[in-house]
Design an enzyme around this catalytic site. Structure first.
Site, mmCIF file in Angstrom:
data_model
loop_
_atom_site.group_PDB
_atom_site.id
_atom_site.type_symbol
_atom_site.label_atom_id
_atom_site.label_comp_id
_atom_site.label_asym_id
_atom_site.label_seq_id
_atom_site.Cartn_x
_atom_site.Cartn_y
_atom_site.Cartn_z
ATOM 1 N N TRP A 335 29.051 92.135 58.512
ATOM 2 C CA TRP A 335 29.548 92.910 59.650
ATOM 3 C C TRP A 335 30.704 92.417 60.300
ATOM 4 C CZ3 TRP A 335 27.546 93.529 65.288
ATOM 5 C CH2 TRP A 335 27.154 92.194 65.786
ATOM 6 N N GLU A 475 19.813 87.412 65.627
ATOM 7 C CA GLU A 475 19.077 86.937 64.551
ATOM 8 C C GLU A 475 17.846 85.683 64.835
ATOM 9 O OE1 GLU A 475 22.074 86.010 61.966
ATOM 10 O OE2 GLU A 475 22.377 88.028 61.062
ATOM 11 N N LYS A 587 20.314 84.605 70.102
ATOM 12 C CA LYS A 587 21.336 83.951 69.520
ATOM 13 C C LYS A 587 22.815 84.752 69.689
ATOM 14 C CE LYS A 587 23.110 83.120 64.649
ATOM 15 N NZ LYS A 587 22.717 83.632 63.254
ATOM 16 N N GLN A 588 22.702 86.014 69.975
ATOM 17 C CA GLN A 588 23.917 86.707 70.668
ATOM 18 C C GLN A 588 23.203 87.697 71.243
ATOM 19 O OE1 GLN A 588 26.490 87.098 67.474
ATOM 20 N NE2 GLN A 588 25.457 89.092 66.673
#
Lengths: 726, 726
Positions: A335, A475, A587-588
Site C-alpha cells: 500500500w 501492524e 506502530k503507526q
C-alpha cells in the site's frame, strides 16, 4: 553547482558502507544501481535491480533478481588493481548530483608499491534512453610515469545476498573493444543481455585486449601515461530484457551499443541528453525551500529517489516499498505505493500515476482469485504484489533467533483494496482523467467493492456489520476486530462505488452494462452495499469522544513511551510481538492516518482530540517510518508547523542519516512519498477537492519560502509561499 | 486430393475422442492446437500449447500453460447452439490434410427443435505467419429458412486438466467486430494477447454484437438464411506473447489483426500463403512409399506431427517428448529430441536442427549447475528440460493407487549428456556447419566431457572406471552399475571431445584458448579423459559373446514374454516396478540401441548375436514406444525387411491407432522421429559418415518404391529406390 542539489560524502567507512550504497543509488525509471564501487570492495552489497525482472525464491516467494553487474571499471597501476582495502587512500570525495543523476567519486590512492594516482569515477543511468548506462574513469599519475591498464567488464557472478538467480546463456565479443553477456533468470526464464564498449579519449598508443573470463567478459586497455597526464576512459553499457523486446535481447542490445558509440566517446553527449530529461522532471517536481539548506537537500533527495525508481512509460510494473535500491521487501509492492508514493506522481507526473494504477488493473486477475480463494466475491488485492498478481507475502520469516515467525499480513491486512480505490479516486480528482476512469478505474473500484460487501460479517446480536480478524496499518496489533481505519475506509469505498456506478452509467451506459454483467452488479448487490454502508461498525465507544482503533484497544495495557527512552529499537523489538500486541503502543497511528486521508469528514476538534490520545502512544521513532510524515501534515493542519518540523526532518533524513539502521536494505520509498506530501499538503497546506484546489500554508518560522508546482485537472499550478512570519 | 495425404475419420465416438483430439492436432512450429471441437464437447481436452510459455506447477515443477482458447466458433439455429451431445448427428466427417495442415469437419445436425443444418468447420495454423490462426465456418439450412447466429470468441477460462495458469489482464473490443483478450501466466508472468475478428462473406443484412462476457469476449453475427443457402463466416485470430515482443503484446496483436483483415475475408489468401510454406517443407521432408497406402499415410502423419511441433526460427525452445499436442510430460524436453527426433531435422531441415541444438547451448548454465550440485565438473544436462535450464524432472509422481512413487531419472539417468554430444556430432557430420561447431557445439561437447571424466569412479580392486548407480535408456532397471549404453557412449563422447579439441585448436586457436581457459581444459584433464577412455568398464563378461546390459543383468530372472500374452499393458504395469527390476525384461533394448547409433563400431555378427539375446527380452509392444522403430532399423541392417515391417507399422501407427492407449496425452514425438529414421536409415539403408553418404536399401517385398531427400554437407540429395524384388 548549487550545494542544495548535492549529496556529498568526504570520507569512506566500512561501517556505513552498505547504507551509503543505498543513498548513492542511481537510476532512470527502468533500473537502479546501488552505489557500490566500480572497483569492488569486500563485503559490498552492489546490485542492479530492473523493473519486472522477478525470479522465484524460497520463503519470500519471488524477488527482483540482482542483474549481472555492469559497473566493473578500474585501473591497474604497475600491475596492481585499485582496491581501497589495499594501499593507502589519501583523498576521497563522493558526490551525487540530484539535479542530473550523476554520481562522481574522486580518490587519491597510493598503491602498495608506492605509486600514487588521482582517480575519478563518474556514472549515470541515462534518463533519456532507459537502456543505456554510462561511465567515465579518469586516472592521473601523481608521482610516476608508466603503464596504466584500464579494466572494464560485465560480471554475471552475482547474487541477491547469497541467492543466485541467473544462468549465463552466452558471452562474446562485439568487436571494437566490446563484449556482451546474455543471461536468463533460472525460474522465470527472463532473458537479459548486457553489452559494453570501452573507449579511450585521446589515447592513440593504447592497446586493447578482450578477456573472455567465464561469465565475466572484460576488455583491458593498456597505455603509457606520464606524470600529471590524465587518462580518460569511457564505458558505455546497453541492456535489454525479454520483457522489453521478447527474446531478441542480444540483437537489440548490440544494435543500441553500436548506435550510441558510433560517434566515438559518448559520455558528454549522453549526459547532455540525460540532463535535459532530468530538467523536465524537476521542472514539475521540485520543491524549493529557502532558509533551510538541510531540509532543502533532504527533500530533493527523497524526490530524486522516487523519480529514479518509478517505472517510466511502463504500465506493467509498480514501485516497490524499497524502490529499486536494495533487497528489502524483495521489490514487492505494498500500500506504500498508492497511499504514500502515488500522490507525488498524481500531482506532478500524472502519466506515471496512471501507469502505476494500470499495474493494479492488469493484476485484477490475481486479486479476483485471492478473493475467491478466501471465499469472497469480487477482487481482493494481495498485500504484497509482484509478477503475475499473486499474493507474494511470505507465510513466515526467520526471526532474529532463527525461529520461524508466521506472517499474517498476506492473510488479513485487507485494507489495501480500499487504499487502491482511494488512490484511483485521488488520481481522478486531480487529473480529471475520465478515460482512465471509464476503461480501468471504475472496474477496480467496483470489483473491490464487491469484495468488501462480501467480506463484511453481519452480527445479529449487535445489528451491525463487522470486519473481524484483520490487521490495520498499525501492524503492532494482529488479529483485531473492527479496525477503525479498515471499517471506515471500506464504508467510504462502498460510497465511492455507488458514485462511480452512477457516473459511469451516465457517461457510457454500454460500458456500464458490460461491467455490470461481468462483475455481477445488480439490485441485490446494491442493496447489500447500502446495508453495509448504513450499518458497519465504526468504533464509537459509549461515553468516549474517541473512535477506538479496534475493538478492545482501550482495554489494552497503556505504556508511557517516555519511560522507555533512551532506546534504539522499536517497541516490538523490545517487548516482543505478543507482548506489544497486548499494549496500546502503535506502530503507526492509523486512526490519525484516516483523518489525514479524509480531511473533509472530521472536524478540527475531532482531529485534535484523537491526536492528543493516539500520537503519544505511537512509536514514531522506531515504529513505522510512514508515521512521521503523516503526523507532520496533521500538525500543520492543527496550525503547528514547529511541531511538524522535527517530524518532517525525521522523515526527510531517514535514509540520509540511516535513522532506523536499515537503510542498507533500500530507500524507504513510502517515507520519501510522505516527504512530498508533508511539504506540499502539510506545510503548503494544499487541498484538492471536487471544487478545485486551495492552499493554506503553515511554514516553519525559519523557512523563508516554499515553492512547488502541481497538476490539477491537467493544468500545472505554481505555488510560491513567502513566510509571513519573517 | 490424393488420399495418401489425408487422415480421415467418418464417425464420432466419445470413447476415442481424447486420442483423436491428439491425432487431429494442427500447428505451425509456434503453437499447436488439439483437435477439439469449435463448439465444445463435454469432457473434451482441448488445448493450445505455445513454445516457451511455461508456468510453475506443483509436483511436475513447470508445464506448458494451456493458452486461452481461440477456437470457439459455432452456429445457433433458432436460438439453439450447436452441440453434438444434443439433437441428432446424421452426418460426420473429419479430415486432416497433411499436405497443407488444414483440418476440416463436416456435420449434418438436427437441432432438438428439428431444424437440420449442414455445418462445415475448417481451421489451420498459418505456416507462413506464425502469429496467425484462421477458421472458416459454413452453415447451410437443410429443412428451414430462418435466423442463424454465428458466435465466435476467445475464452480465457482454460486449464491444464484442472490446473489454471492464466490471469486475465484485459479484454476489449478492437472495432469492426473484433475483440481481444490479454492474459498473463500466474507465476512466470508471461503475457499473451489474443485477438479475433469475425467476418461474413456476402452477407449484407447481417448484424453484429460484441458480448464482453467475463474472460470470454465474443462476437455474434445474426442473419437470415434461406433453405439451401450457405452462410459463410471467417474468424481470423492473431496472437503474440511477451517472449516474442516483450510486453507490447496487445499492440503487436491488434496491428497484425488489422493487417490480415484489412482486405476483408482472408481465409483463402492466408491458406494460399500457408500452403506455399507447407509445400517448401514437404519438398525436402516427404518420404514417398509406393505400394503401401497405409504405410504411406501413416509415415506422412508422423512427419507432419514433427513439422508442426518443431520451433521455427527459434533457438530458445526445443521440442517436448509429446510435441505440443497434449499434456503428457508437460512440454518437457528429453533425450527423445536429440536421439529420436533430431535426425529428421538434421537431414531435411538443418536450420531447425541447429536451433534445437542452440537451445541446449543456451541452457548450459543450468547444466553446469546440475553438475556442480552433484559434486561434478563441467556440464550435466537435466533429464527433463524446460524454461531456464533447470532440472525439471518431478521427484515423485502419484501412482495408480495414489501412493507417491519416487522418480529417479532426474537424479541418475545421466546418458542424456552424451546423447546431446552425439546429436551435435551427427549434425556436424551431415551439415558441415563449422561455424556452429566453433561457436557452440565444441563448448557443449567439451564441457559435458568434463562431466563424464569427473563422474567416472575409479575402482582400484578391478583397475577400471565405472559409472555406478545409473538408469540407462532401459528404464525398467533403476540403480544399476555400469550400464553398457551409458559407459560405452561416455567413452565415445570423451574420444569425440579429443577430436573436437584438436579440430578447434587447428581451426581457431584463439577460440580454443578462450574455451580452454573458461572450461578448465589442461594437461591434467587430458590425462584424466584418456585414462577413463582406456580403462572404463564395458560389460564384457568372461566366457560370453555378449556385452552385459549392466552388471548382474544376466543373473536376473529370465521371463519368457510369450507366456504373458495376450496382454494389454506393460510388463512393469503387470509386475510392478520392483519385480520388473528383478527380471531381464527390457523396456527398451539399450545395448541394441547403442549398436544402432554407432554402426561402425560393431560387426554384423555382433549385432545379430545381441539381437538374438536382447530382442526377445524386450517389451516391444508396451514398453518404450521408442523401441520398435529402432528395432526395425536393425532388422533392415540384418537384411530382414519383412521382420522390420511390422515393427515399422507399430511405430507408425502408435497414435493413429492409439496402440498404447495413451495418445490422449499427446503425440509420441520420439516415435515419430524413429519412423523417419526407420524409413530412411532402415529401409533406405542410408549411412552418413566422414567419407560421405551411401545407401543400401532393403524394402519390404510389397513396397514398389521408396523416395526421399536428405541434406548432406549443404547439398540436398535425392534417393529413389525401386524395389528390385518386384
Amino acid at each position: 553547482m548549487d550545494e542544495n542539489w548535492l549529496v556529498r560524502e568526504t570520507s569512506f567507512s566500512r561501517e556505513t558502507m552498505l547504507a551509503r550504497e543505498t543513498v548513492f543509488t542511481t537510476g532512470n525509471g527502468y533500473l537502479s544501481t546501488r552505489g557500490a564501487f566500480e572497483e569492488g570492495y569486500p563485503g559490498e552489497r552492489g546490485a542492479t535491480l530492473i523493473h519486472g525482472v522477478f525470479d522465484d525464491a524460497p520463503v519470500v516467494i519471488t524477488e527482483l533478481a540482482n542483474a549481472p553487474d555492469w559497473i566493473p571499471f578500474a585501473p591497474r597501476i604497475g600491475g596492481q588493481r585499485l582496491h581501497l582495502d589495499e594501499g593507502e587512500l589519501t583523498g576521497y570525495e563522493r558526490v551525487l548530483n540530484l539535479h542530473n543523476g550523476l554520481l562522481r567519486r574522486k580518490l587519491r590512492w597510493r598503491s602498495p608499491a608506492g605509486q600514487t594516482v588521482d582517480v575519478e569515477f563518474e556514472r549515470f543511468a541515462d534518463m533519456a534512453d532507459k537502456n543505456v548506462l554510462v561511465q567515465r574513469l579518469r586516472v592521473t599519475p601523481v608521482n610516476f610515469s608508466g603503464e596504466i591498464e584500464i579494466e572494464a567488464g560485465l560480471n554475471g557472478v552475482v547474487a541477491n545476498m547469497a541467492r543466485e538467480h541467473w544462468n549465463k546463456m552466452e558471452q562474446g565479443s562485439t568487436g571494437e573493444n566490446g563484449v556482451y553477456l546474455e543471461s536468463s533468470t533460472r525460474h522465470t526464464g527472463i532473458m537479459l543481455c548486457e553489452a559494453m564498449r570501452l573507449l579511450l579519449v585521446d589515447a592513440p598508443g593504447a592497446t586493447f585486449t578482450v578477456e573472455q573470463r567465464e561469465n565475466a567478459p572484460t576488455v583491458v586497455a593498456r597505455l603509457r601515461a606520464d606524470v600529471g597526464q590524465t587518462v580518460k576512459a569511457e564505458k558505455i553499457v546497453t541492456l535489454y530484457t525479454s520483457l522489453d523486446v521478447g527474446r531478441r535481447t542480444r540483437a537489440a542490445t548490440l544494435q543500441k551499443l553500436d548506435e550510441i558509440t558510433r560517434g566515438g566517446p559518448a559520455f558528454e553527449r549522453q549526459l547532455a541528453a540525460s540532463e535535459e530529461a532530468w530538467e523536465r522532471l524537476w521542472e514539475r517536481s521540485d520543491v524549493q525551500i529557502e532558509g533551510d539548506d538541510e531540509a532543502q537537500v533532504a527533500t530533493r533527495f527523497n524526490l530524486y529517489q522516487l523519480l529514479i525508481a518509478a517505472p517510466q512509460g511502463d504500465e506493467y510494473n509498480s514501485l516497490g516499498a524499497k524502490t529499486l535500491s536494495g533487497f528489502g521487501y524483495r521489490g514487492h509492492v505494498f500500500w506504500d505505493t498508492e497511499i504514500f508514493m502515488l500522490p507525488f506522481f498524481t500531482y506532478t507526473k500524472p502519466e506515471t500515476a496512471r501507469d502505476l494504477l494500470l499495474y493494479r488493473y492488469h493484476n485484477l486477475g490475481g486479486a479476483r482469485r485471492k478473493a475467491a480463494y478466501g471465499g469472497y466475491k469480487g477482487a481482493q488485492f494481495p498485500w504484497e504484489s509482484s509478477l503475475g498478481g499473486e499474493e507474494a507475502t511470505p507465510r513466515y520469516v526467520s526471526g532474529p533467533d532463527g525461529a520461524e515467525i508466521r506472517v499474517w499480513t498476506g492473510d488479513i491486512e485487507i485494507h489495501i483494496s480500499a487504499d487502491i480505490a482511494y488512490a484511483i479516486w485521488q488520481y481522478w480528482l486531480a487529473s480529471g482523467d475520465d478515460d482512465f476512469m471509464m476503461r480501468y478505474g471504475a472496474e477496480i473500484i467496483l470489483d473491490t467493492a464487491q469484495f468488501w460487501a462480501s467480506r463484511a460479517e453481519w452480527d445479529p446480536a449487535s445489528g451491525r456489520y463487522e470486519f473481524n480478524d484483520v490487521i490495520g496499518p498499525d501492524e503492532y496489533h494482529e488479529h483485531v476486530d473492527n479496525n477503525f481505519f479498515t471499517n471506515y475506509l471500506a464504508k467510504w469505498h462502498l460510497e465511492l462505488a455507488f458514485k462511480t456506478k452512477d457516473w459511469l452509467r451516465q457517461r457510457d451506459s454500454a460500458k456500464y452494462e458490460e461491467l455490470a454483467g461481468r462483475l455481477g452488479l445488480d439490485p441485490a448487490s446494491d442493496a447489500r452495499w447500502q446495508d453495509v454502508i448504513d450499518k458497519v461498525y465504526l468504533g464509537i465507544v459509549p461515553d468516549s469522544k474517541l473512535f477506538e482503533q479496534f475493538e478492545g484497544y482501550f482495554q489494552r495495557r497503556d505504556v508511557d513511551l517516555s519511560t522507555l527512552e533512551p532506546r534504539d529499537k522499536s517497541v516490538q523489538a523490545l517487548f516482543g510481538i505478543k507482548e506489544t500486541n497486548s499494549t496500546q503502543v502503535l506502530k503507526q497511528p492509523d486512526t490519525l492516518m484516516l483523518m489525514y486521508m479524509l480531511p473533509g469528514e472530521f472536524s478540527q476538534e475531532t482531529v485534535r482530540t484523537h491526536w492528543d490520545y493516539y500520537a503519544p502512544r505511537t512509536d514514531v521513532t522506531h515504529g513505522s517510518s510512514l508515521a512521521p510524515g503523516i503526523e507532520a501534515i496533521l500538525a500543520c493542519r492543527m496550525e503547528d508547523p514547529e511541531m511538524a518540523y522535527p517530524l518532517y526532518m525525521q522523515a526527510c533524513q531517514v535514509d540520509l542519516k540511516d535513522l532506523r539502521h536499515n537503510t542498507a536494505d533500500g530507500i524507504h520509498g513510502g517515507t520519501a512519498g510522505s516527504v512530498w506530501q508533508a511539504a506540499v499538503l502539510g506545510f503548503g497546506g494544499v487541498r484538492v477537492s471536487e471544487k478545485g484546489v486551495d492552499a493554506e500554508p503553515h511554514l516553519p518560522a525559519h523557512w523563508r519560502s516554499l515553492k512547488f508546482k502541481l497538476f490539477c485537472h491537467g493544468e500545472l499550478r505554481e505555488f510560491d509561499f513567502e513566510n509571513s512570519q519573517q
